[in-house]
Design a protein around this motif. Structure first.
Motif, mmCIF file in Angstrom:
data_model
loop_
_atom_site.group_PDB
_atom_site.id
_atom_site.type_symbol
_atom_site.label_atom_id
_atom_site.label_comp_id
_atom_site.label_asym_id
_atom_site.label_seq_id
_atom_site.Cartn_x
_atom_site.Cartn_y
_atom_site.Cartn_z
ATOM 1 N N ILE A 127 1.188 4.395 -2.859
ATOM 2 C CA ILE A 127 1.585 3.917 -4.190
ATOM 3 C C ILE A 127 0.515 4.208 -5.233
ATOM 4 C CG2 ILE A 127 2.059 1.810 -5.515
ATOM 5 C CD1 ILE A 127 3.564 0.761 -3.124
ATOM 6 N N LYS A 128 -0.760 4.133 -4.870
ATOM 7 C CA LYS A 128 -1.828 4.355 -5.850
ATOM 8 C C LYS A 128 -1.792 5.758 -6.438
ATOM 9 C CE LYS A 128 -5.277 0.976 -4.360
ATOM 10 N NZ LYS A 128 -6.663 0.789 -3.871
ATOM 11 N N LYS A 129 -1.229 6.716 -5.692
ATOM 12 C CA LYS A 129 -1.188 8.100 -6.160
ATOM 13 C C LYS A 129 0.098 8.412 -6.923
ATOM 14 C CE LYS A 129 -3.986 9.677 -2.244
ATOM 15 N NZ LYS A 129 -4.062 10.598 -1.090
ATOM 16 N N ILE A 161 3.032 11.004 -3.474
ATOM 17 C CA ILE A 161 4.415 10.988 -3.940
ATOM 18 C C ILE A 161 4.673 12.232 -4.768
ATOM 19 C CG2 ILE A 161 6.031 9.765 -5.430
ATOM 20 C CD1 ILE A 161 4.807 7.200 -4.577
ATOM 21 N N LYS A 162 5.778 12.865 -4.444
ATOM 22 C CA LYS A 162 6.120 14.106 -5.147
ATOM 23 C C LYS A 162 6.843 13.763 -6.431
ATOM 24 C CE LYS A 162 6.441 16.642 -0.836
ATOM 25 N NZ LYS A 162 5.998 15.553 -0.008
ATOM 26 N N ASN A 163 6.500 14.440 -7.489
ATOM 27 C CA ASN A 163 7.108 14.168 -8.786
ATOM 28 C C ASN A 163 7.599 15.454 -9.403
ATOM 29 O OD1 ASN A 163 6.243 11.180 -9.482
ATOM 30 N ND2 ASN A 163 4.506 12.174 -8.488
ATOM 31 N N LYS A 164 8.637 15.272 -10.205
ATOM 32 C CA LYS A 164 9.106 16.410 -10.995
ATOM 33 C C LYS A 164 8.432 16.361 -12.351
ATOM 34 C CE LYS A 164 13.511 18.049 -9.346
ATOM 35 N NZ LYS A 164 14.900 18.323 -9.703
ATOM 36 N N LYS A 172 0.809 -1.214 0.000
ATOM 37 C CA LYS A 172 0.000 0.000 0.000
ATOM 38 C C LYS A 172 0.849 1.274 0.000
ATOM 39 C CE LYS A 172 -3.768 -2.471 0.450
ATOM 40 N NZ LYS A 172 -4.705 -2.639 -0.684
ATOM 41 N N HIS A 173 1.913 1.280 0.825
ATOM 42 C CA HIS A 173 2.667 2.505 1.036
ATOM 43 C C HIS A 173 4.171 2.248 0.965
ATOM 44 C CE1 HIS A 173 -1.169 4.000 2.442
ATOM 45 N NE2 HIS A 173 -1.176 3.109 3.428
ATOM 46 N N LEU A 174 4.904 3.327 0.788
ATOM 47 C CA LEU A 174 6.358 3.335 0.927
ATOM 48 C C LEU A 174 6.714 4.217 2.117
ATOM 49 C CD1 LEU A 174 7.637 3.843 -2.749
ATOM 50 C CD2 LEU A 174 7.432 1.700 -1.480
ATOM 51 N N LEU A 175 7.649 3.750 2.938
ATOM 52 C CA LEU A 175 8.128 4.523 4.076
ATOM 53 C C LEU A 175 9.596 4.850 3.840
ATOM 54 C CD1 LEU A 175 6.563 2.333 6.911
ATOM 55 C CD2 LEU A 175 5.634 4.434 5.951
ATOM 56 N N LEU A 176 9.966 6.118 3.909
ATOM 57 C CA LEU A 176 11.330 6.554 3.643
ATOM 58 C C LEU A 176 11.887 7.236 4.879
ATOM 59 C CD1 LEU A 176 9.497 7.089 0.844
ATOM 60 C CD2 LEU A 176 11.774 7.586 -0.046
ATOM 61 N N VAL A 177 13.067 6.782 5.335
ATOM 62 C CA VAL A 177 13.683 7.313 6.547
ATOM 63 C C VAL A 177 15.173 7.499 6.304
ATOM 64 C CG1 VAL A 177 14.168 6.882 8.982
ATOM 65 C CG2 VAL A 177 12.009 6.126 8.007
ATOM 66 N N THR A 178 15.718 8.635 6.712
ATOM 67 C CA THR A 178 17.159 8.867 6.674
ATOM 68 C C THR A 178 17.485 9.970 7.671
ATOM 69 O OG1 THR A 178 19.055 9.198 5.193
ATOM 70 C CG2 THR A 178 17.181 10.658 4.880
#
Length: 746
Positions: free
Chosen positions: A126-128, A743-746, A110-116
């Motif tokens: 993901i659907k968006k 999700i941000k896109n260029k 369903k989702h992506l989790l990003l950590v740094t």
């Protein structure tokens, strides 16, 4: 016709034909609710017939696909080492040097989790998503604790105390963790903050003292001899410390195990010998005037079908201390992973120990995975720890079902609180060594925290001709028991020793990086009765030597007088001028008693830093990181930033995500500098847990505890760390974080 729903026929005893207001209609022998249910059933059946084709009436797995993308900051600069995981948990990856990543998703994802570190965690749906997929992370804002009006700031106003981790807003974990605590500080805490409980946690972990290798003069001691080591427990244990929010004690850091954690690109042996030697000479990144010699050993990769049958005994600690989620439950999951790798000709027995040792499962074929997993699922933690009794019963089981041409091995899994019972540790070591000679090897898996006896577990594995691994999460279990299955359990060369002879005409002094507890006497090299390490199918061993070239004035060079009485082999100086060293190894076949020699000359040809291989740079980065963690006197000009730069050069070739995770640990280590646990035989008191009281009220009495809070010899202060510094945050976010940003896109 008899209807299929005869059970719903109305009982005629309830009919009253003279009453038009009867519950049931006179015109039918069926109630209205019956017909409504029948109609609903027909509609559902019709829908299912149309939705599910006949060919798909059996359950089939949802197909997986590869998702690729790129991670940048708000200005479009690629971010390396970002941890990306899917939710629900299915796979994870790290972004490479160009910010790119790829991971596997399926229909459940369903989702992506990003950590740094240094950036806000990002949860995306993901659907968006729009492609090409480019995700931008925003820098983390300053913490609210800077205002000085919250619990964090109040804690830091008390001398000698500082917050390590937690959340000042809503305490999602139910606690705040601090360090630098003595009895006096705790009293100050109680007086300052009556609305919280103070619960100390005792830590009884122990590590063997390691005296770091120093430089030796080649003219006096040209030989360096050691046993190989394929253990990697130190890396995952160090990772556990860092993910908890503090650096490890120096003795928990074994640099050779940090170096050997990674998958290097060595060439497979092509001749009769099962081991291949590979060398590379470059510049030491922490001192450009010094050389760094990289030695790689590659064991022959044997196909799964060619591996000998196994007689495995799972020796499992089920004492009361194993109840934690990262102990017995993780252990069971790990052994299930190993069970999935077993073949029909492999057999597994299970022995458990708590107060008593028990045979839980008789030898069972690897084809009957359901029975093995069922036996694992029935395990529960209770009672005390009788490790000696368990070990003796496991050896008895292994001997009873010994496979003459097979792989006979006990796999001990414990939290490290290995109570030897009536037998001393020395007696157990003798028992293990004697069984080793009979062909039954012992490997050790460590789990959990707080009472890990790292020194004892490593010793038992060494005496048993096996490996020692520390499992801190399911990903590490998958790496040890799935990806490195053959290298972990199937030996292709045993008693592997290395001896390097340096040329005094070229080398002024040298130092072996790590392997302090693997050192051998020079005479042991040719003694076949001396035990050494084993190499499994496809396994790799890496060693580094720091070298001071001849003619260089350096304060690290040993100050010794020139020997008067020495046999001069260097009279033919021109013949040896181009040689830096000669590398020799000795090994035995798995069933052999006589060792076989291999040797190779190392030319005095140093590669410039820009031309060294990815393997060289990665190994040098691991060594530099280890020296920083140990506060080594030989760290010289090495910094965390230099380590990170070396790692970033290797990210492009990283396919497993190991290197990205390594970069994340290094960057977190830099932020944690100053939070080192004191280096003692037994660790001091763990961080105190501060539990917020839900209902304000008068100051509570302290929670009863078994004894007084341990006093610290010195009081250290530590700074607050953002929660996002910890890699496992991604898992913590699952179920706690709502994905609202696309999700941000260029």
């Amino acid at each position: 016709m008899k209807h299929i729903f005869d059970s719903h026929r109305p009982d005629t005893r309830y009919f009253n034909s003279n009453n038009n207001a009867s519950r049931y209609s006179i015109a039918s022998d069926r109630p209205k609710s019956y017909w409504m249910r029948s109609l609903l059933l027909l509609l559902i059946t019709s829908f299912l017939i149309q939705a599910v084709p006949l060919s798909a009436q059996s359950f089939t797995p949802i197909k997986s696909s590869i998702l690729q993308g790129k991670v940048t900051d708000s200005e479009g600069t690629p971010l390396a080492g970002v941890h990306i995981s899917t939710a629900p948990v299915h796979s994870d990856a790290y972004s490479d040097y160009n910010g790119r990543f790829r991971l596997t998703i399926n229909g459940f994802t369903k989702h992506l989790l990003l950590v740094t570190p240094g950036f806000q965690p990002e949860c995306v749906t993901i659907k968006k998503a729009k492609f090409p997929l480019i995700i931008q992370l925003q820098k983390a804002p300053k913490r609210a604790r800077d205002s000085g009006n919250n619990l964090f700031a109040q804690l830091e106003k008390i001398p000698g105390i500082s917050v390590m981790s937690g959340n000042q807003a809503n305490f999602p974990a139910g606690q705040i963790m601090i360090r630098g605590v003595s009895g006096q500080n705790v009293a100050a805490l109680r007086a300052k903050m009556p609305s919280v409980y103070f619960t100390p946690r005792n830590n009884t972990e122990s590590y063997a003292h390691i005296k770091e290798n120093g430089f030796k003069a080649a003219a006096i001691s040209p030989l360096s001899t050691f046993s190989i080591d394929v253990d990697k427990a130190s890396y995952s244990n160090v990772r556990r410390f860092i993910n908890e929010g503090h650096l490890p004690p120096a003795n928990a850091v074994r640099i050779e195990e940090l170096i050997n954690y990674f998958d290097y690109h060595y060439k497979q042996p092509t001749g009769k010998d099962p081991v291949n030697i590979q060398t590379e000479l470059g510049t030491a990144p922490w001192n450009p005037r010094h050389y760094l010699l990289h030695i790689g050993l590659q064991a022959k990769k044997v196909g799964t079908d060619e591996l000998p049958p196994s007689n495995l005994v799972f020796l499992i600690d089920v004492s009361g201390s194993m109840a934690a989620a990262n102990k017995l439950p993780l252990l069971i999951t790990s052994f299930k992973m190993l069970t999935d790798q077993l073949r029909e000709q492999d057999y597994v027995s299970i022995v458990t120990y708590a107060g008593n040792a028990e045979n839980v499962l008789a030898p069972t074929s690897g084809a009957d995975k359901k029975t093995i997993k069922k036996a694992l699922d029935q395990l529960s933690a209770y009672g005390s720890t009788n490790g000696a009794g368990g070990l003796e019963k496991a050896y008895a089981m292994a001997e009873q079902h010994y496979r003459k041409e097979g792989n006979n091995r006990i796999i001990l899994a414990s939290d490290g609180d290995f109570n030897v019972g009536a037998s001393s540790l020395e007696d157990l070591e003798k028992l293990i060594a004697s069984k080793r000679k009979s062909g039954i090897f012992l490997s050790v898996l460590g789990f959990g925290m707080g009472n890990l006896k790292d020194d004892k577990m490593e010793t038992l594995a060494d005496k048993g001709n096996g490996n020692y691994a520390y499992i801190d999460n399911s990903s590490e279990a998958r790496r040890v028991l799935l990806k490195e299955f053959g290298g972990t359990l199937f030996t292709v060369a045993k008693d592997v020793k290395v001896q390097v002879e340096f040329n005094p005409a070229v080398v002024q002094a040298y130092r072996l990086v790590g392997y302090e507890n693997r050192a051998l006497n020079d005479a042991d090299f040719n003694q076949d009765t001396v035990d050494a390490g084993e190499m499994g199918s496809g396994s790799k061993v890496t060693a580094l030597y720091e070298i001071i070239p001849q003619g260089l004035k350096d304060h690290f060079s040993p100050n010794v007088d020139t020997l008067r009485y020495v046999f001069d082999r260097l009279s033919k100086k021109e013949a040896f001028r181009g040689e830096l060293a000669r590398i020799k190894i000795r090994y035995k076949r798995p069933d052999g008693k006589k060792s076989n020699p291999i040797s190779q000359i190392v030319a005095d040809k140093r590669l410039p830093g820009m031309k060294t291989s990815v393997d060289f740079q990665l190994a040098a980065a691991a060594a530099g990181w280890g020296m920083l963690l140990k506060n080594s006197q030989y760290v010289q000009d090495m910094t965390y930033s230099k380590v990170a730069e070396l790692i970033k050069k290797t990210l492009e070739s990283d396919r497993s995500g190991q290197v990205g995770g390594f970069l994340n640990l290094v960057e977190t280590s830099e932020a944690l500098a100053g939070n080192e646990i004191e280096n003692t035989g037994n660790l001091p008191c763990s961080p105190i847990l501060i539990h917020p009281r839900r209902v304000p009220g008068p100051a509570p009495r302290p929670i009863p505890r078994p004894g007084p809070i341990p006093q610290r010899d010195t009081v250290s202060t530590f700074r607050i760390l953002p929660v996002s510094r910890s890699v496992p945050l991604a898992k913590a976010l699952q179920g706690k974080m709502t994905c609202v940003s696309p999700i941000k896109n260029k």
